[in-house]
Write a protein that holds these residues in place. Structure first.
Motif, PDB file in Angstrom:
ATOM      1  N   LEU A  93       0.864  -1.182   0.000  1.00  0.00           N
ATOM      2  CA  LEU A  93       0.000   0.000   0.000  1.00  0.00           C
ATOM      3  C   LEU A  93       0.898   1.229   0.000  1.00  0.00           C
ATOM      4  N   CYS A  94       0.861   1.979  -1.081  1.00  0.00           N
ATOM      5  CA  CYS A  94       1.707   3.166  -1.210  1.00  0.00           C
ATOM      6  C   CYS A  94       0.848   4.413  -1.042  1.00  0.00           C
ATOM      7  N   VAL A  95       1.195   5.243  -0.054  1.00  0.00           N
ATOM      8  CA  VAL A  95       0.463   6.489   0.211  1.00  0.00           C
ATOM      9  C   VAL A  95       1.213   7.635  -0.456  1.00  0.00           C
ATOM     10  N   VAL A  96       0.511   8.410  -1.285  1.00  0.00           N
ATOM     11  CA  VAL A  96       1.130   9.542  -1.966  1.00  0.00           C
ATOM     12  C   VAL A  96       0.375  10.819  -1.629  1.00  0.00           C
ATOM     13  N   ASN A  97       1.058  11.936  -1.776  1.00  0.00           N
ATOM     14  CA  ASN A  97       0.499  13.247  -1.475  1.00  0.00           C
ATOM     15  C   ASN A  97      -0.273  13.751  -2.688  1.00  0.00           C
ATOM     16  N   ALA A  98      -1.545  14.029  -2.502  1.00  0.00           N
ATOM     17  CA  ALA A  98      -2.390  14.464  -3.620  1.00  0.00           C
ATOM     18  C   ALA A  98      -1.926  15.783  -4.218  1.00  0.00           C
ATOM     19  N   THR A  99      -1.221  16.607  -3.444  1.00  0.00           N
ATOM     20  CA  THR A  99      -0.772  17.912  -3.944  1.00  0.00           C
ATOM     21  C   THR A  99       0.580  17.834  -4.640  1.00  0.00           C
ATOM     22  N   LEU A 100       1.249  16.675  -4.552  1.00  0.00           N
ATOM     23  CA  LEU A 100       2.586  16.523  -5.136  1.00  0.00           C
ATOM     24  C   LEU A 100       2.656  15.215  -5.923  1.00  0.00           C
ATOM     25  N   LEU A 101       1.677  15.008  -6.793  1.00  0.00           N
ATOM     26  CA  LEU A 101       1.566  13.727  -7.484  1.00  0.00           C
ATOM     27  C   LEU A 101       2.760  13.448  -8.390  1.00  0.00           C
ATOM     28  N   HIS A 102       3.207  14.445  -9.123  1.00  0.00           N
ATOM     29  CA  HIS A 102       4.285  14.212 -10.080  1.00  0.00           C
ATOM     30  C   HIS A 102       5.534  13.701  -9.375  1.00  0.00           C
ATOM     31  N   ARG A 103       5.900  14.347  -8.261  1.00  0.00           N
ATOM     32  CA  ARG A 103       7.084  13.912  -7.534  1.00  0.00           C
ATOM     33  C   ARG A 103       6.850  12.572  -6.840  1.00  0.00           C
ATOM     34  N   SER A 104       5.660  12.366  -6.313  1.00  0.00           N
ATOM     35  CA  SER A 104       5.363  11.134  -5.580  1.00  0.00           C
ATOM     36  C   SER A 104       5.424   9.901  -6.478  1.00  0.00           C
ATOM     37  N   LEU A 105       5.139  10.071  -7.775  1.00  0.00           N
ATOM     38  CA  LEU A 105       5.145   8.926  -8.674  1.00  0.00           C
ATOM     39  C   LEU A 105       6.552   8.392  -8.928  1.00  0.00           C
ATOM     40  N   PHE A 106       7.590   9.144  -8.539  1.00  0.00           N
ATOM     41  CA  PHE A 106       8.965   8.635  -8.612  1.00  0.00           C
ATOM     42  C   PHE A 106       9.079   7.374  -7.766  1.00  0.00           C
ATOM     43  N   LEU A 107       8.612   7.441  -6.519  1.00  0.00           N
ATOM     44  CA  LEU A 107       8.634   6.275  -5.637  1.00  0.00           C
ATOM     45  C   LEU A 107       7.707   5.188  -6.157  1.00  0.00           C
ATOM     46  N   VAL A 108       6.538   5.588  -6.680  1.00  0.00           N
ATOM     47  CA  VAL A 108       5.585   4.612  -7.206  1.00  0.00           C
ATOM     48  C   VAL A 108       6.213   3.795  -8.331  1.00  0.00           C
ATOM     49  N   SER A 109       6.989   4.465  -9.177  1.00  0.00           N
ATOM     50  CA  SER A 109       7.623   3.742 -10.298  1.00  0.00           C
ATOM     51  C   SER A 109       8.574   2.669  -9.787  1.00  0.00           C
ATOM     52  N   GLN A 110       9.290   2.952  -8.699  1.00  0.00           N
ATOM     53  CA  GLN A 110      10.209   1.964  -8.133  1.00  0.00           C
ATOM     54  C   GLN A 110       9.445   0.804  -7.505  1.00  0.00           C
ATOM     55  N   ILE A 111       8.324   1.108  -6.868  1.00  0.00           N
ATOM     56  CA  ILE A 111       7.517   0.051  -6.241  1.00  0.00           C
ATOM     57  C   ILE A 111       6.921  -0.870  -7.304  1.00  0.00           C
ATOM     58  N   LEU A 112       6.467  -0.283  -8.413  1.00  0.00           N
ATOM     59  CA  LEU A 112       5.864  -1.096  -9.471  1.00  0.00           C
ATOM     60  C   LEU A 112       6.896  -1.983 -10.166  1.00  0.00           C
ATOM     61  N   GLU A 113       8.182  -1.664 -10.017  1.00  0.00           N
ATOM     62  CA  GLU A 113       9.239  -2.508 -10.579  1.00  0.00           C
ATOM     63  C   GLU A 113       9.405  -3.813  -9.811  1.00  0.00           C
ATOM     64  N   LEU A 114       8.855  -3.878  -8.584  1.00  0.00           N
ATOM     65  CA  LEU A 114       9.059  -5.055  -7.735  1.00  0.00           C
ATOM     66  C   LEU A 114       8.169  -6.220  -8.136  1.00  0.00           C
ATOM     67  N   GLY A 115       7.123  -5.957  -8.931  1.00  0.00           N
ATOM     68  CA  GLY A 115       6.252  -7.037  -9.377  1.00  0.00           C
ATOM     69  C   GLY A 115       5.313  -7.562  -8.318  1.00  0.00           C
ATOM     70  N   LYS A 116       5.019  -6.741  -7.298  1.00  0.00           N
ATOM     71  CA  LYS A 116       4.093  -7.143  -6.228  1.00  0.00           C
ATOM     72  C   LYS A 116       2.716  -6.514  -6.469  1.00  0.00           C
ATOM     73  N   PRO A 117       1.660  -7.115  -5.932  1.00  0.00           N
ATOM     74  CA  PRO A 117       0.353  -6.456  -5.976  1.00  0.00           C
ATOM     75  C   PRO A 117       0.413  -5.124  -5.226  1.00  0.00           C
ATOM     76  N   VAL A 118      -0.064  -4.048  -5.836  1.00  0.00           N
ATOM     77  CA  VAL A 118       0.069  -2.703  -5.274  1.00  0.00           C
ATOM     78  C   VAL A 118      -1.281  -1.996  -5.260  1.00  0.00           C
ATOM     79  N   VAL A 119      -1.523  -1.229  -4.187  1.00  0.00           N
ATOM     80  CA  VAL A 119      -2.667  -0.320  -4.101  1.00  0.00           C
ATOM     81  C   VAL A 119      -2.112   1.072  -3.818  1.00  0.00           C
ATOM     82  N   ILE A 120      -2.582   2.079  -4.565  1.00  0.00           N
ATOM     83  CA  ILE A 120      -2.137   3.452  -4.364  1.00  0.00           C
ATOM     84  C   ILE A 120      -3.233   4.229  -3.634  1.00  0.00           C
TER      85      ILE A 120
END
Length: 732
Positions: A93-120
């Motif tokens: 479960l990845c929590v991101v800041n709604a006001t800083l989505l562009h920057r927060s997706l940097f971490l999301v991209s790394q998490i999605l590389e792990l191949g695990k089920p993910v909820v944002i």
């Protein structure tokens, strides 16, 4: 039917409201502990939804999955399924800041590389709406290929939908496709490296995740290479270096390649999913920051805030501390009423009750300090304080985040050291922990006051506005500060040497603190202290009691106590009885002093007398120093016992002051003088004479090495400081 428990890792950038989401999901069903072999704390929470039991693993806030230290690798280990650190997880479960989505997706991209089920979980949706940001959740979810939920955890909005989504994801547990946001040439180089490493060992022994290989390629020289060497042998380092060289020649600087690729990917995902208002808005955060982060005014406000915090802690902690003392006295009185004077009573009163009291007396200070820390953190001001102080702290190798723990240590080093948890960088955190005990805490004040009052002349200056006792008292507080600066600098240049940690700091939106989060942090901090450090402090108190009690025949002392109690219980007392009671009390004090002298504690004082004599001390001062190991202020009661005044005296006791002034060496010379008094004060200012502090260091570092190092270097510093002061003083 109850389904098997599933495990979900909770991750996100700092200041995204991750803790609020954790509490909204798990409530108070949380527990804390340390990961095996490392100092970082883990927080676990449980909740049940639609018969599915889910365990949340709250990972430390991070801006990316590019770890630089062993502690930071814990997050990667948990996410990649390293069973030596944690059981495998079922989803992220990845929590991101709604006001800083562009920057927060940097971490999301790394998490999605792990191949695990993910909820944002896009949190702080209410703040984004107030800024005119509109997020198309369905479109973003389609672009990312994972469920996306809009939440405002502080208002409990979206939490039920988030629970439903997590429940569905962990039950289905479908393996997600690994994202490939970097250039294809990078993955070709990675696969070539994988093939080369696989040839070095049998495939069955190869358990290194692809993401670890990626980090080794992108961050040459990092901890990831050590992980690879552990599995593939020393020859693997050369293979990684060769692949890294190919990467640089093919694509350029790896750090630039990664940043550009990930942010380009983030921008593409947000096309059509994020709309911003064209109206430029000046938020309350911007307006407040114009004042609170001002070069001069910001520092003034910060100083006033810190002064207010510590004044409140000093003032309001006194009441519950007095209540604990009253409770301790009442419990002692009950024990004395039902148990005759003897070794059992002494063990219970002077060992057990005193030990428990020595633990609980810190709780009010810890609770108030962490209450303020939690409030300042949650409202957003703590980040501004760290920003303001970073320039000053960087002069001696620390960051702005070290300031509050060091300031806290002036009240008590125990909560100050616990407050270092806000420092992410391991080296900075350890350096702060090592110098925090040098700040003069409130426990040293009784020692200072006794010696200043007894031996420092009341000379005044500037028409009485400044006095010599006041200057000496202030100098004792400054001694620790001035010593801490070179100590921190030396530590950062030697045993804690490493690349300077980048001071990456986000200034979050100001908001009202979430009270459930605040109180949960306070509760967990107090609970951790009482359960973990408290048991060790209690044990040490029992040991010191035994050293001061054995050997020796206490029958005369017990007989005197029985007679004193018998006379004290009389309703009316004539003059003869009062004189008899006074005489018995004097005899009892003398007997207590004699027994202490022949005890293990007293004998230890005589053994170390040749060692402390160059400081101007006699064996009695040495006994006081040894006895004050559990807590510095114990020296007052110890000296009272040694000088036959009883252990109930305090620093304001005229009889104790007179006894110290009258103390003589065998040749008739006074034991105490101004150089001796200052020597004792300097020793107490610099020495690690607080078992509570040492055990909390053990608790916070998960190692005995650091408290042993702290005790050793501080004791040596204290001895050399006291020696220098005394030897220079007697020559002046």
């Amino acid at each position: 039917m109850t389904l098997p428990k599933r495990r979900v890792a909770l991750i996100g950038n700092p200041n995204t409201g991750k803790s609020t989401v954790f509490n909204a999901l798990a409530g108070l069903n949380a527990r804390t502990g340390n990961y095996p072999g490392v100092t970082i704390e883990k927080k676990l929470g449980n909740f049940r939804h639609r018969n599915q039991s889910i365990e949340l693993i709250d990972l430390p806030g991070t801006y990316s999955l590019a770890p630089r230290s062993p502690d930071e690798w814990v997050t990667v280990d948990v996410l990649t399924g390293d069973t030596s650190v944690s059981e495998p997880i079922d989803a992220i479960l990845c929590v991101v800041n709604a006001t800083l989505l562009h920057r927060s997706l940097f971490l999301v991209s790394q998490i999605l590389e792990l191949g695990k089920p993910v909820v944002i979980a896009i949190n702080m949706a209410d703040v984004a709406e107030s800024r005119g940001l509109q997020i198309d959740v369905a479109r973003l979810s389609l672009a990312l290929g994972v469920p996306v939920i809009l939440t405002s955890a502080s208002r409990k909005q979206g939490i039920e939908l988030l629970k439903d989504t997590l429940n569905k994801v962990v039950v289905e547990h479908s393996q997600a496709t690994r994202l490939r946001p970097l250039p294809e040439a990078f993955y070709a180089i990675r696969e070539s490296l994988r093939s080369e490493l696989d040839a070095m060992v049998p495939q069955a022994e190869n358990r290194v995740d692809d993401y670890v290989l990626e980090r080794a390629l992108l961050d040459e020289g990092s901890e990831s290479i050590c992980r690879i060497e552990k599995h593939f042998g020393s020859g693997s380092r050369g293979a990684v270096h060769a692949a890294h060289k190919v990467l640089c020649e093919t694509l350029g600087i790896p750090a630039d390649v990664e940043c550009n690729a990930r942010y380009a990917w983030a921008a593409k995902q947000l096309e059509g999913a994020l709309q911003e208002s064209n109206t430029e808005r000046v938020s309350w955060t911007d307006r407040l920051d114009g004042v609170l982060t001002h070069r001069i005014l910001g520092l003034v406000i910060f100083a006033a805030t810190m002064l207010g915090v510590f004044q409140v802690i000093y003032s309001f902690a006194q009441w519950p501390m007095e209540w604990f003392e009253m409770g301790q006295d009442a419990l002692t009185e009950i024990v004395c009423r039902f148990i005759e004077p003897g070794i059992l009573r002494s063990l219970i009163v002077d060992g057990i009750i005193a030990g428990v009291g020595g633990v609980l007396i810190f709780v009010p200070q810890i609770a108030l300090l962490f209450l303020f820390i939690a409030i300042l953190e949650d409202c957003g001001y703590m980040a501004r304080a760290a920003f303001l102080m970073d320039r000053v702290m960087s002069l001696f190798g620390l960051s702005g985040k070290s300031f509050l723990p060091l300031m806290s240590s002036f009240a008590c080093a125990v909560p100050g050291i616990m407050a270092t948890r806000v420092i992410e960088n391991r080296r900075d955190r350890l350096a702060t922990i090592m110098v925090a005990p040098l700040m003069s805490c409130s426990a040293r004040l009784p020692v200072y006051l006794l010696l200043v009052f007894a031996f420092v002349p009341g000379t005044s200056y500037l028409g009485g506005w400044i006095t010599l006792p006041g200057l000496v008292l202030m100098s004792m507080y400054l001694v620790g500060v001035f010593v801490a600066i070179p100590v921190a600098w030396i530590l950062k240049k030697s045993i804690l040497k490493g690349e300077p940690a980048a001071f990456v700091l986000e200034l979050p939106e100001y908001k009202w603190p979430a009270l459930p989060v605040v109180f949960e942090r306070v509760f967990q901090s107090c609970k951790a202290f009482v359960i973990r450090a408290g048991t060790l402090i209690f044990s040490a108190t029992i040991v010191i009691w035994a050293a001061g009690h054995f050997p020796g025949n206490h029958e005369t002392q017990y007989a005197l106590e029985r007679e004193i109690e018998s006379l004290s219980e009389q309703v009316t007392m004539d003059e003869q009885t009062e004189q008899r009671l006074s005489l018995l009390q004097t005899e009892h004090n003398q007997e207590s002093g004699r027994l202490l002298e022949i005890s293990l504690l007293g004998r230890s004082g005589k053994i170390i007398e040749p060692l402390v004599k160059p400081l101007g001390w006699d064996w009695k001062i040495g006994v006081g120093a040894i006895a004050s190991f559990p807590a510095r202020e114990v020296i007052i009661a110890t000296l009272g016992t040694i000088y036959s005044l009883g252990g109930e005296v305090n620093e304001e006791n005229d009889s104790l002051v007179a006894a110290l002034q009258a103390a003589k060496w065998p040749d008739g010379r006074p034991v105490y003088s101004l150089p001796v008094a200052i020597s004792i004060m300097v020793f107490f200012a610099l020495c690690a004479q607080c078992v509570s502090t040492l055990f909390v260091i053990r608790r916070e570092t998960n190692s005995w090495s650091w408290p042993i190092f702290s005790f050793t270097y501080m004791t040596v510093l204290a001895y050399l400081g006291a020696l220098l002061v005394y030897q220079v003083g007697i020559r002046l």
